[in-house]
Every structure is written in C-alpha cells, then in structure tokens.
Design a protein around this motif. Structure first.
Motif, PDB file in Angstrom:
ATOM      1  N   LEU A 212       0.822  -1.214   0.000  1.00  0.00           N
ATOM      2  CA  LEU A 212       0.000   0.000   0.000  1.00  0.00           C
ATOM      3  C   LEU A 212       0.857   1.265   0.000  1.00  0.00           C
ATOM      4  O   LEU A 212       0.430   2.315  -0.474  1.00  0.00           O
ATOM      5  CB  LEU A 212      -0.943  -0.002   1.204  1.00  0.00           C
ATOM      6  CG  LEU A 212      -2.131  -0.959   1.116  1.00  0.00           C
ATOM      7  CD1 LEU A 212      -2.887  -1.004   2.444  1.00  0.00           C
ATOM      8  CD2 LEU A 212      -3.075  -0.548  -0.015  1.00  0.00           C
ATOM      9  N   GLN A 213       2.062   1.172   0.535  1.00  0.00           N
ATOM     10  CA  GLN A 213       2.968   2.317   0.528  1.00  0.00           C
ATOM     11  C   GLN A 213       3.546   2.578  -0.862  1.00  0.00           C
ATOM     12  O   GLN A 213       3.896   3.695  -1.210  1.00  0.00           O
ATOM     13  CB  GLN A 213       4.107   2.079   1.520  1.00  0.00           C
ATOM     14  CG  GLN A 213       3.664   2.077   2.974  1.00  0.00           C
ATOM     15  CD  GLN A 213       4.777   1.633   3.916  1.00  0.00           C
ATOM     16  OE1 GLN A 213       5.938   1.489   3.520  1.00  0.00           O
ATOM     17  NE2 GLN A 213       4.430   1.393   5.174  1.00  0.00           N
ATOM     18  N   LYS A 214       3.610   1.520  -1.673  1.00  0.00           N
ATOM     19  CA  LYS A 214       4.271   1.633  -2.979  1.00  0.00           C
ATOM     20  C   LYS A 214       3.299   1.788  -4.142  1.00  0.00           C
ATOM     21  O   LYS A 214       3.659   2.354  -5.178  1.00  0.00           O
ATOM     22  CB  LYS A 214       5.157   0.400  -3.213  1.00  0.00           C
ATOM     23  CG  LYS A 214       6.312   0.289  -2.222  1.00  0.00           C
ATOM     24  CD  LYS A 214       7.168  -0.936  -2.484  1.00  0.00           C
ATOM     25  CE  LYS A 214       8.328  -1.012  -1.506  1.00  0.00           C
ATOM     26  NZ  LYS A 214       9.191  -2.190  -1.747  1.00  0.00           N
ATOM     27  N   LEU A 215       2.087   1.280  -3.979  1.00  0.00           N
ATOM     28  CA  LEU A 215       1.103   1.372  -5.050  1.00  0.00           C
ATOM     29  C   LEU A 215       0.198   2.591  -4.832  1.00  0.00           C
ATOM     30  O   LEU A 215      -0.265   2.824  -3.727  1.00  0.00           O
ATOM     31  CB  LEU A 215       0.258   0.100  -5.107  1.00  0.00           C
ATOM     32  CG  LEU A 215       0.990  -1.176  -5.509  1.00  0.00           C
ATOM     33  CD1 LEU A 215       0.074  -2.386  -5.374  1.00  0.00           C
ATOM     34  CD2 LEU A 215       1.528  -1.081  -6.930  1.00  0.00           C
ATOM     35  N   LYS A 216      -0.053   3.340  -5.876  1.00  0.00           N
ATOM     36  CA  LYS A 216      -0.840   4.568  -5.792  1.00  0.00           C
ATOM     37  C   LYS A 216      -2.324   4.296  -6.005  1.00  0.00           C
ATOM     38  O   LYS A 216      -2.705   3.363  -6.702  1.00  0.00           O
ATOM     39  CB  LYS A 216      -0.367   5.565  -6.851  1.00  0.00           C
ATOM     40  CG  LYS A 216       1.097   5.964  -6.748  1.00  0.00           C
ATOM     41  CD  LYS A 216       1.481   6.889  -7.895  1.00  0.00           C
ATOM     42  CE  LYS A 216       2.947   7.291  -7.837  1.00  0.00           C
ATOM     43  NZ  LYS A 216       3.319   8.162  -8.975  1.00  0.00           N
ATOM     44  N   HIS A 217      -3.157   5.143  -5.389  1.00  0.00           N
ATOM     45  CA  HIS A 217      -4.611   5.164  -5.647  1.00  0.00           C
ATOM     46  C   HIS A 217      -5.281   3.807  -5.420  1.00  0.00           C
ATOM     47  O   HIS A 217      -6.220   3.451  -6.142  1.00  0.00           O
ATOM     48  CB  HIS A 217      -4.886   5.633  -7.078  1.00  0.00           C
ATOM     49  CG  HIS A 217      -4.245   6.943  -7.444  1.00  0.00           C
ATOM     50  ND1 HIS A 217      -4.542   8.120  -6.801  1.00  0.00           N
ATOM     51  CD2 HIS A 217      -3.295   7.242  -8.374  1.00  0.00           C
ATOM     52  CE1 HIS A 217      -3.826   9.100  -7.334  1.00  0.00           C
ATOM     53  NE2 HIS A 217      -3.057   8.591  -8.277  1.00  0.00           N
ATOM     54  N   VAL A 218      -4.826   3.073  -4.415  1.00  0.00           N
ATOM     55  CA  VAL A 218      -5.451   1.775  -4.143  1.00  0.00           C
ATOM     56  C   VAL A 218      -6.787   2.007  -3.444  1.00  0.00           C
ATOM     57  O   VAL A 218      -6.848   2.604  -2.371  1.00  0.00           O
ATOM     58  CB  VAL A 218      -4.545   0.875  -3.277  1.00  0.00           C
ATOM     59  CG1 VAL A 218      -5.267  -0.437  -2.971  1.00  0.00           C
ATOM     60  CG2 VAL A 218      -3.228   0.602  -3.986  1.00  0.00           C
ATOM     61  N   LYS A 219      -7.843   1.520  -4.062  1.00  0.00           N
ATOM     62  CA  LYS A 219      -9.190   1.682  -3.510  1.00  0.00           C
ATOM     63  C   LYS A 219      -9.621   0.455  -2.709  1.00  0.00           C
ATOM     64  O   LYS A 219     -10.259   0.573  -1.668  1.00  0.00           O
ATOM     65  CB  LYS A 219     -10.178   1.930  -4.644  1.00  0.00           C
ATOM     66  CG  LYS A 219     -11.590   2.271  -4.182  1.00  0.00           C
ATOM     67  CD  LYS A 219     -12.471   2.636  -5.373  1.00  0.00           C
ATOM     68  CE  LYS A 219     -13.846   3.084  -4.919  1.00  0.00           C
ATOM     69  NZ  LYS A 219     -14.697   3.490  -6.082  1.00  0.00           N
ATOM     70  N   LEU A 220      -9.255  -0.720  -3.209  1.00  0.00           N
ATOM     71  CA  LEU A 220      -9.650  -1.973  -2.573  1.00  0.00           C
ATOM     72  C   LEU A 220      -8.503  -2.963  -2.589  1.00  0.00           C
ATOM     73  O   LEU A 220      -7.715  -3.003  -3.542  1.00  0.00           O
ATOM     74  CB  LEU A 220     -10.839  -2.603  -3.316  1.00  0.00           C
ATOM     75  CG  LEU A 220     -12.202  -1.921  -3.218  1.00  0.00           C
ATOM     76  CD1 LEU A 220     -13.119  -2.443  -4.318  1.00  0.00           C
ATOM     77  CD2 LEU A 220     -12.826  -2.176  -1.850  1.00  0.00           C
ATOM     78  N   VAL A 221      -8.421  -3.760  -1.534  1.00  0.00           N
ATOM     79  CA  VAL A 221      -7.508  -4.896  -1.500  1.00  0.00           C
ATOM     80  C   VAL A 221      -8.336  -6.132  -1.185  1.00  0.00           C
ATOM     81  O   VAL A 221      -9.012  -6.185  -0.157  1.00  0.00           O
ATOM     82  CB  VAL A 221      -6.409  -4.735  -0.426  1.00  0.00           C
ATOM     83  CG1 VAL A 221      -5.480  -5.956  -0.430  1.00  0.00           C
ATOM     84  CG2 VAL A 221      -5.611  -3.459  -0.652  1.00  0.00           C
ATOM     85  N   TYR A 222      -8.321  -7.088  -2.084  1.00  0.00           N
ATOM     86  CA  TYR A 222      -9.032  -8.349  -1.858  1.00  0.00           C
ATOM     87  C   TYR A 222      -8.021  -9.409  -1.424  1.00  0.00           C
ATOM     88  O   TYR A 222      -7.010  -9.622  -2.101  1.00  0.00           O
ATOM     89  CB  TYR A 222      -9.725  -8.829  -3.131  1.00  0.00           C
ATOM     90  CG  TYR A 222     -10.987  -8.084  -3.501  1.00  0.00           C
ATOM     91  CD1 TYR A 222     -11.467  -7.032  -2.728  1.00  0.00           C
ATOM     92  CD2 TYR A 222     -11.701  -8.425  -4.636  1.00  0.00           C
ATOM     93  CE1 TYR A 222     -12.620  -6.359  -3.068  1.00  0.00           C
ATOM     94  CE2 TYR A 222     -12.857  -7.752  -4.994  1.00  0.00           C
ATOM     95  CZ  TYR A 222     -13.306  -6.717  -4.207  1.00  0.00           C
ATOM     96  OH  TYR A 222     -14.449  -6.027  -4.543  1.00  0.00           O
ATOM     97  N   VAL A 223      -8.304 -10.045  -0.293  1.00  0.00           N
ATOM     98  CA  VAL A 223      -7.505 -11.174   0.180  1.00  0.00           C
ATOM     99  C   VAL A 223      -8.369 -12.414   0.003  1.00  0.00           C
ATOM    100  O   VAL A 223      -9.361 -12.595   0.707  1.00  0.00           O
ATOM    101  CB  VAL A 223      -7.113 -11.001   1.658  1.00  0.00           C
ATOM    102  CG1 VAL A 223      -6.206 -12.139   2.110  1.00  0.00           C
ATOM    103  CG2 VAL A 223      -6.420  -9.653   1.875  1.00  0.00           C
ATOM    104  N   ILE A 224      -8.022 -13.259  -0.969  1.00  0.00           N
ATOM    105  CA  ILE A 224      -8.904 -14.349  -1.384  1.00  0.00           C
ATOM    106  C   ILE A 224      -8.339 -15.699  -0.943  1.00  0.00           C
ATOM    107  O   ILE A 224      -7.203 -16.039  -1.261  1.00  0.00           O
ATOM    108  CB  ILE A 224      -9.092 -14.357  -2.912  1.00  0.00           C
ATOM    109  CG1 ILE A 224      -9.577 -12.985  -3.393  1.00  0.00           C
ATOM    110  CG2 ILE A 224     -10.075 -15.449  -3.327  1.00  0.00           C
ATOM    111  CD1 ILE A 224      -9.618 -12.845  -4.898  1.00  0.00           C
ATOM    112  N   SER A 225      -9.164 -16.438  -0.211  1.00  0.00           N
ATOM    113  CA  SER A 225      -8.774 -17.801   0.174  1.00  0.00           C
ATOM    114  C   SER A 225      -9.783 -18.792  -0.393  1.00  0.00           C
ATOM    115  O   SER A 225     -10.959 -18.476  -0.561  1.00  0.00           O
ATOM    116  CB  SER A 225      -8.713 -17.942   1.700  1.00  0.00           C
ATOM    117  OG  SER A 225     -10.013 -18.007   2.250  1.00  0.00           O
TER     118      SER A 225
END
Length: 393
Positions: A212-225
């Motif tokens: 998240l520190q390196k990627l810009k404009h992140v709106k959502l993070v999906y953690v999929i199992s």
C-alpha cells in the motif's frame, strides 16, 4: 502447439485414459504417429489438474492444455469469478500478463473486449484455441509484451488493466514488488495515463502494508482464500481515488462465500476484550488473518479474544456467520494438568501463540492425528499456557 492432439481419435484416446497415471502413459508407445506419448501424457496431466481447479475447462471437449507450469500459475475458476465482478459491462480490458487466460475468459463475459497479451507464442495460440472452444469471441490474443502494448495505446482508451507480475526471475524467487517482472511500480504512472483502473494480482506472501505504501490510488484490497488456503491478493487501483484503501477478506469454501471489510485505521482503533474460553471457540480463516483483521473480526462479531496475541476468539452465543471454524468447547485444561486429566490419545492438534510446535506436542503427549476431537494449545489472557478441547460445530 501440435494441432494433431485435437484429432478426434487422439481426443477419444485421451478421454479414455484420462484417469491413468500420466507418467505411465508417457512411457508407453504412442498409438499415433503424429502425437508422441509425452504429449498425450501432458494433456492427461493437464486434465487431471483442471478437474478441481478449472472444471469448466475439464469438462469441455477439445480443450488444449499448456505446460504444467502454466496450469500451476493460472487462476482457479473461483478466483477468476471474483475478478469478473470487478469489470463493468462494455469495458475494454487488457490482460498484460495473460498466461493460460482463465482471468481473461471470465472478464470477457462482462467486458466488450479483452486483449490477452502473452510473450509465449505457443501459449498465446493455445489460449486463442480454447477461447473459441469455450465460446468467448471477444477475447483477442496477441503474442506480445503486454506493457509495450499498453504503452502504444491512446491515453484513456482503456478501462481496466490486469497484471500478474512474475515473482520468479531467472529461476530465482523475488519478494520485492519492484523486482518482479514487469516492474509495476515503475509502470503505474503510464498505466494510469492509459486506463482508469489497474488490477494487480500479487503473491499471498506479500506484506499488504508495504504494498500500500508503494502502489498509488489503491481503492480496494481483496484477500482471497479457497478452502482456508490463501490464493491471491488483488490490489484494485482507481486513478481518481485518494482515500484510504478498504481491505476485503474473501473466504471461498464449499460453494459459499463470506466477506469481511475494514480499513487498517479501523483495525488500529478497534478495542478488544479478552476472556477465558466460553461456550464457543472460533478459529479465523486464513483470509482474515492474512488481511490483518485480528481486532476487527472480534468487533464485528461481538467476540472476546483468548489473548491479545492469540488469534482465537470465544463467545457464549454461537456466531454461525463467523468467517472460519467454530467449535463447541468441551473442556479447558491448564497445560501442567492436561495429561493427568484426560485420556485423549487421538485428536486434531493446533497451536496459536504457543511455544511448542504441533509435532513436538504430539510426540510429548503421545497424540495421534485425526478423529473428531480438536485440541488448541494456546496462551490465555493471563499469560498461562492452556489446552482447549472442542468439537467442530
């Protein structure tokens, strides 16, 4: 790509022998002059891998399977369906690192057009063939460098860019985003000139906060199992978004789906309560723990934690929608009295915030694997080592 593999008699032979061991098929003499035994074995191996991972592929006729590594690296149908939900109707999508094309095929069911870029010409040809077999006419396969293809497009001419950077360079694993190929950190400004949305499929081992520190404009993070195995991290970047990213833990299991949504700030501010084990014990799914929702899951389901650092939860009322496993607590032992107070010699053993490993515990207490009993070796909120005996709800 050997087109003779698609001959009717070859396909019939593969279907008749697809339950056989690929290695034994590879050692037999091929009944066909145009197709070798190793080629037949590779198709059988591909089918056997696809049965669970890609059932639509496995039970469609004339599917051509690629090299084993391409099947190992591709998305499952379950995770591809998650990506499909991200695509708006009528969109233009470029899959920069197309691979076996599973994600592309599912996105194409929503998009107007999906361009599948793949440097491997043979693999690109295979995906093109399978798209026809699967009835996906709007999937365009181009054997080219995906980053170069995107760069050649007019500004804001795309809607979505999907990219799955390789984490293995020259046969060695890399762990930093900027060391992956392509380098999505270096390319993201160019991507945003061409497209509003960028979807990055990243390794489950990646640290979310660092990304998240390196990627810009992140709106959502999906953690999929899938079945308690973390498969993917998806970072959805929206060039117009400037707020805090929402993290969504997605648990896929037995054709069901559970989600838990939060932000890192909410997790930081959440207050937790601790308690000795109550009537029910909860063990969170790996999607929850990988997402870092340790306090959030307790808050959202009104649960107590066994210990601040023991990621086990408890309550007197059963929370059926908890994203993980639930157990009815039968007994709680102090570690020092565990062996004297129980004759249990067969159980499923797990540890959480405990100094001994599972194998050490089983050896010390002479416990065999299996059965319907569960033992959790953990630390309570007072810092005492305890053993919780329970049965799965």
């Amino acid at each position: 790509m050997n087109n003779h593999i698609l001959d009717k008699e070859v396909q019939a032979y593969i279907k008749a022998n697809r339950e056989q061991s690929p290695s034994s098929i590879a050692l037999k003499k091929s009944p066909f002059s145009s197709v070798s035994s190793p080629e037949i074995a590779a198709q059988i191996d591909g089918w056997q891998r696809a049965v669970k991972k890609l059932p639509t592929w496995a039970f469609s006729s004339e599917i051509y399977y690629p090299d084993k590594i391409n099947l190992e690296q591709c998305s499952s149908e379950h995770t591809a369906l998650i990506k499909q939900t991200l695509i708006k109707k009528g969109s233009k999508v470029v899959d920069v690192t197309g691979g076996f094309g599973v994600d592309s095929c599912y996105m194409a069911q929503e998009a107007d057009i999906v361009v599948h870029c793949e440097l491997n010409e043979k693999l690109s040809e295979i995906v093109k063939h399978n798209a026809v077999v699967l009835g996906v006419p709007n999937l365009v396969c181009i054997a080219t460098n995906g980053v170069d293809f995107v760069q050649a497009q007019e500004d804001q001419s795309l809607d979505y860019i999907l990219i799955d950077p390789s984490r293995r360079i020259n046969h060695a694993k890399v762990f930093l985003l900027e060391d992956c190929e392509p380098n999505i950190i270096a390319a993201q400004d160019m991507f945003f000139r061409k497209s509003r949305y960028v979807i990055c499929k990243l390794s489950p081992l990646l640290d979310i906060s660092t990304a998240l520190q390196k990627l810009k404009h992140v709106k959502l993070v999906y953690v999929i199992s899938v079945d308690n195995d973390c498969k993917e991290l998806l970072f959805i970047q929206d060039s117009t978004y400037t707020g805090e990213a929402k993290i969504v833990a997605i648990r896929l299991f037995t054709d069901q789906i559970q989600t838990l949504t939060f932000t890192l700030e909410e997790e930081k501010q959440a207050l937790i309560r601790t308690s000795q084990p109550l009537t029910y014990l909860y063990d969170p799914d790996v999607s929850v723990t990988k997402a870092g929702a340790f306090k959030t899951v307790a808050k959202q389901f009104n649960l107590f934690k066994i210990h601040t650092h023991s990621h086990l939860y408890t309550s007197d009322s059963l929370e059926l929608d908890f994203p993980g496993r639930a157990f009815l607590v039968k007994e709680v032992f102090e570690l020092s009295t565990f062996k004297r107070r129980t004759s249990l010699d067969k159980a499923n053993v797990a540890t959480k915030n405990f100094p001994m490993k599972v194998e050490e515990i089983k050896k010390k207490f002479k416990i065999k694997d299996g059965g319907n009993e569960y033992l959790f070796f953990t630390t309570d909120y007072l810092g005492n080592p305890i053993v919780i005996h329970g049965n799965k709800v």
